[in-house]
Write a protein that holds these residues in place. Structure first.
Motif, PDB file in Angstrom:
ATOM      1  N   PRO A  65       0.786  -1.110  -0.105  1.00 12.90           N
ATOM      2  CA  PRO A  65       0.106  -0.120   0.188  1.00 12.90           C
ATOM      3  C   PRO A  65       0.946   1.193  -0.044  1.00 12.90           C
ATOM      4  N   ILE A  66       0.832   1.961  -0.985  1.00 12.74           N
ATOM      5  CA  ILE A  66       1.364   3.385  -1.027  1.00 12.74           C
ATOM      6  C   ILE A  66       0.499   4.522  -0.948  1.00 12.74           C
ATOM      7  N   PRO A  67       0.479   5.481  -0.061  1.00 12.38           N
ATOM      8  CA  PRO A  67      -0.246   6.569   0.152  1.00 12.38           C
ATOM      9  C   PRO A  67      -0.146   7.603  -0.796  1.00 12.38           C
ATOM     10  N   HIS A  68      -1.213   8.145  -1.222  1.00 12.61           N
ATOM     11  CA  HIS A  68      -1.115   9.396  -2.266  1.00 12.61           C
ATOM     12  C   HIS A  68      -1.245  10.411  -1.552  1.00 12.61           C
ATOM     13  N   ASN A  69      -0.215  10.894  -0.770  1.00 12.36           N
ATOM     14  CA  ASN A  69      -0.117  12.150  -0.051  1.00 12.36           C
ATOM     15  C   ASN A  69      -1.200  11.938   1.083  1.00 12.36           C
ATOM     16  N   GLY A  70      -1.358  10.948   1.770  1.00 13.48           N
ATOM     17  CA  GLY A  70      -2.415  10.810   2.891  1.00 13.48           C
ATOM     18  C   GLY A  70      -2.291  11.436   4.286  1.00 13.48           C
ATOM     19  N   CYS A  71      -1.731  10.804   5.087  1.00 14.67           N
ATOM     20  CA  CYS A  71      -1.748  11.341   6.312  1.00 14.67           C
ATOM     21  C   CYS A  71      -0.530  12.585   6.631  1.00 14.67           C
TER      22      CYS A  71
END
Length: 130
Positions: free
Chosen positions: A116-122
């Protein structure tokens, strides 16, 4: 006094599926290898900790190789030799686990990275001031 008669039930037989899915979860502390059928039901699993490694040795590439070999050994007893590979996590056991799968002569249909890779999440925690 009469005892009630117990019902005799047959044991469930394991259905042999022609293909399996090998899930490799490689974290910085441990490597977990789970082999499922195409429906997602677990056939066999192994981890570095379950193979007897403790502490910092669980996170080594060698421990991941042994865990993968153990899981595949249980799985190939059912005469299934074709698999898909799903890898996730940034741990050191990723490549070694894949190498162990290839050495076991399992036919791979594809290898997919599902990390899982965040797309500029937290928002990340603030920088340390030392």
């Amino acid at each position: 006094m009469i005892r009630p008669i117990k019902k005799i039930t047959l044991r469930k037989t394991k259905k042999k599926s022609p293909k399996g899915v090998i899930h490799i979860q490689a974290s910085f502390n441990n490597t977990i290898v789970t082999i499922t059928d195409l429906r997602g039901q677990v056939i066999s699993w192994s981890s570095s900790g379950a193979c007897g490694f403790k502490g910092a040795k669980k996170s080594t590439a060698y421990a991941a190789q042994i865990a993968t070999e153990n899981a595949i050994k249980q799985w190939t007893d059912q005469n299934t030799k074709q698999a898909e590979v799903m890898m996730s996590g940034p741990g050191p056991g990723r490549e070694t686990a894949l190498r162990a799968i290839r050495n076991s002569r399992v036919i791979l249909s594809f290898i997919r990275d599902v990390t899982p890779i965040p797309h500029n999440g937290c928002r990340p925690p603030k920088k340390r001031r030392v």
